[in-house]
Design a protein around this motif. Structure first.
Motif, mmCIF file in Angstrom:
data_model
loop_
_atom_site.group_PDB
_atom_site.id
_atom_site.type_symbol
_atom_site.label_atom_id
_atom_site.label_comp_id
_atom_site.label_asym_id
_atom_site.label_seq_id
_atom_site.Cartn_x
_atom_site.Cartn_y
_atom_site.Cartn_z
ATOM 1 N N MET A 1 37.903 84.281 -61.206
ATOM 2 C CA MET A 1 37.643 83.328 -62.806
ATOM 3 C C MET A 1 38.845 84.562 -63.223
ATOM 4 S SD MET A 1 35.252 83.724 -66.127
ATOM 5 C CE MET A 1 35.674 82.992 -67.160
ATOM 6 N N ASP A 2 39.521 84.615 -63.998
ATOM 7 C CA ASP A 2 40.908 85.453 -64.232
ATOM 8 C C ASP A 2 40.058 86.266 -65.225
ATOM 9 O OD1 ASP A 2 42.898 86.711 -65.442
ATOM 10 O OD2 ASP A 2 43.968 85.386 -66.998
ATOM 11 N N THR A 3 40.012 87.903 -64.662
ATOM 12 C CA THR A 3 39.490 88.684 -65.253
ATOM 13 C C THR A 3 39.997 89.042 -66.222
ATOM 14 O OG1 THR A 3 39.182 90.149 -62.754
ATOM 15 C CG2 THR A 3 38.891 91.259 -64.543
ATOM 16 N N MET A 4 41.324 89.264 -66.682
ATOM 17 C CA MET A 4 42.054 89.831 -68.150
ATOM 18 C C MET A 4 41.889 88.738 -68.859
ATOM 19 S SD MET A 4 43.365 91.553 -69.421
ATOM 20 C CE MET A 4 44.995 92.572 -68.852
ATOM 21 N N ALA A 5 41.362 87.314 -68.511
ATOM 22 C CA ALA A 5 40.882 86.536 -69.618
ATOM 23 C C ALA A 5 39.342 86.807 -69.970
ATOM 24 C CB ALA A 5 41.571 84.978 -69.002
ATOM 25 N N ASP A 6 39.205 87.071 -68.481
ATOM 26 C CA ASP A 6 37.171 87.000 -69.320
ATOM 27 C C ASP A 6 37.637 88.361 -70.357
ATOM 28 O OD1 ASP A 6 34.131 86.378 -68.808
ATOM 29 O OD2 ASP A 6 34.660 88.625 -67.255
ATOM 30 N N THR A 7 38.134 89.581 -69.633
ATOM 31 C CA THR A 7 38.205 90.442 -70.765
ATOM 32 C C THR A 7 37.558 90.376 -72.120
ATOM 33 O OG1 THR A 7 38.559 91.941 -69.069
ATOM 34 C CG2 THR A 7 38.740 92.486 -70.860
ATOM 35 N N ASN A 8 39.565 89.910 -72.810
ATOM 36 C CA ASN A 8 39.652 89.278 -74.073
ATOM 37 C C ASN A 8 38.167 88.374 -73.973
ATOM 38 O OD1 ASN A 8 41.986 90.730 -72.708
ATOM 39 N ND2 ASN A 8 43.104 88.484 -72.510
ATOM 40 N N SER A 9 37.838 87.318 -73.858
ATOM 41 C CA SER A 9 37.246 86.461 -74.163
ATOM 42 C C SER A 9 36.221 87.453 -74.669
ATOM 43 C CB SER A 9 36.625 85.581 -72.946
ATOM 44 O OG SER A 9 35.056 84.926 -73.630
ATOM 45 N N GLN A 10 35.177 88.665 -73.644
ATOM 46 C CA GLN A 10 34.405 89.280 -74.050
ATOM 47 C C GLN A 10 34.459 89.881 -75.526
ATOM 48 O OE1 GLN A 10 33.193 90.961 -70.011
ATOM 49 N NE2 GLN A 10 32.061 88.688 -69.647
ATOM 50 N N GLU A 11 35.371 90.460 -75.318
ATOM 51 C CA GLU A 11 35.915 91.875 -76.471
ATOM 52 C C GLU A 11 35.965 90.938 -78.108
ATOM 53 O OE1 GLU A 11 39.533 94.148 -76.388
ATOM 54 O OE2 GLU A 11 37.784 95.127 -74.287
ATOM 55 N N SER A 12 36.324 88.687 -77.609
ATOM 56 C CA SER A 12 36.845 88.655 -78.593
ATOM 57 C C SER A 12 35.007 88.676 -79.253
ATOM 58 C CB SER A 12 38.116 87.168 -78.723
ATOM 59 O OG SER A 12 38.776 87.497 -77.965
ATOM 60 N N SER A 13 34.258 87.750 -77.880
ATOM 61 C CA SER A 13 33.106 87.605 -78.785
ATOM 62 C C SER A 13 32.170 88.849 -79.436
ATOM 63 C CB SER A 13 32.165 87.239 -77.470
ATOM 64 O OG SER A 13 30.633 87.301 -77.623
ATOM 65 N N ILE A 14 32.728 90.307 -78.923
ATOM 66 C CA ILE A 14 32.095 91.463 -79.346
ATOM 67 C C ILE A 14 33.087 91.291 -80.655
ATOM 68 C CG2 ILE A 14 31.804 93.890 -79.310
ATOM 69 C CD1 ILE A 14 31.939 93.486 -76.350
ATOM 70 N N LEU A 15 33.983 91.120 -80.972
ATOM 71 C CA LEU A 15 34.488 91.476 -82.354
ATOM 72 C C LEU A 15 34.267 90.698 -83.454
ATOM 73 C CD1 LEU A 15 38.457 91.925 -81.338
ATOM 74 C CD2 LEU A 15 36.662 93.842 -82.405
ATOM 75 N N ARG A 16 34.083 88.663 -83.390
ATOM 76 C CA ARG A 16 32.958 88.664 -83.853
ATOM 77 C C ARG A 16 32.090 89.019 -84.083
ATOM 78 N NH1 ARG A 16 35.606 84.390 -79.853
ATOM 79 N NH2 ARG A 16 33.340 84.455 -78.817
ATOM 80 N N GLN A 17 31.095 89.462 -83.278
ATOM 81 C CA GLN A 17 30.018 89.644 -83.934
ATOM 82 C C GLN A 17 29.461 91.028 -84.969
ATOM 83 O OE1 GLN A 17 27.296 91.457 -80.178
ATOM 84 N NE2 GLN A 17 25.773 91.434 -81.584
ATOM 85 N N ILE A 18 30.802 91.833 -84.990
ATOM 86 C CA ILE A 18 31.087 92.828 -85.575
ATOM 87 C C ILE A 18 31.357 91.741 -86.608
ATOM 88 C CG2 ILE A 18 32.706 94.495 -86.369
ATOM 89 C CD1 ILE A 18 32.502 95.306 -82.451
ATOM 90 N N SER A 19 32.465 91.143 -86.564
ATOM 91 C CA SER A 19 32.545 90.731 -87.828
ATOM 92 C C SER A 19 31.356 90.019 -89.022
ATOM 93 C CB SER A 19 33.419 89.443 -87.943
ATOM 94 O OG SER A 19 34.309 88.395 -89.172
ATOM 95 N N ALA A 20 30.956 89.274 -88.111
ATOM 96 C CA ALA A 20 30.088 88.466 -88.423
ATOM 97 C C ALA A 20 28.482 89.970 -89.406
ATOM 98 C CB ALA A 20 28.827 87.619 -87.564
ATOM 99 N N LEU A 21 28.412 90.614 -88.376
ATOM 100 C CA LEU A 21 27.859 91.611 -89.231
ATOM 101 C C LEU A 21 28.333 92.571 -90.136
ATOM 102 C CD1 LEU A 21 25.999 93.825 -85.421
ATOM 103 C CD2 LEU A 21 25.255 92.057 -87.052
ATOM 104 N N VAL A 22 29.622 92.012 -90.338
ATOM 105 C CA VAL A 22 30.164 93.566 -91.257
ATOM 106 C C VAL A 22 30.067 92.561 -92.187
ATOM 107 C CG1 VAL A 22 32.611 94.013 -92.731
ATOM 108 C CG2 VAL A 22 31.027 94.778 -90.450
#
Length: 87
Positions: free
Chosen positions: A1-22
């Protein structure tokens, strides 16, 4: 699996969670502080802790990536640790 894509996907997930909490926190805070129920005040405190943990996790991941370490090894730190940080 593409490590960069996985990193971006996980960061996007964290940012979505932050947005929902905010969003939830903002909605609660928009009500007059005096009209909040004890449960709503408790939820705001919990949201603050969750947000601190999310931001900390994101910072950990980015720091590991910057120093050529696996960002996937970053982990959510306990509230007691994250809440003890100085801002």
């Amino acid at each position: 699996m593409d490590t960069m894509a996985d990193t971006n996907s996980q960061e996007s997930s964290i940012l979505r969670q932050i947005s929902a909490l905010v969003t939830e926190e903002r909605d609660l805070r928009e009500r007059s502080e005096h009209r909040l129920t004890p449960e709503e005040r408790k939820r705001i405190r919990a949201l603050d802790v969750e947000l601190d943990q999310c931001w900390d996790l994101l910072r950990q991941r980015r720091a590991r990536d910057e120093f050529d370490q696996d960002p996937g090894t970053a982990a959510v730190r306990p509230a007691s640790e994250v809440e003890g940080y100085r801002q």
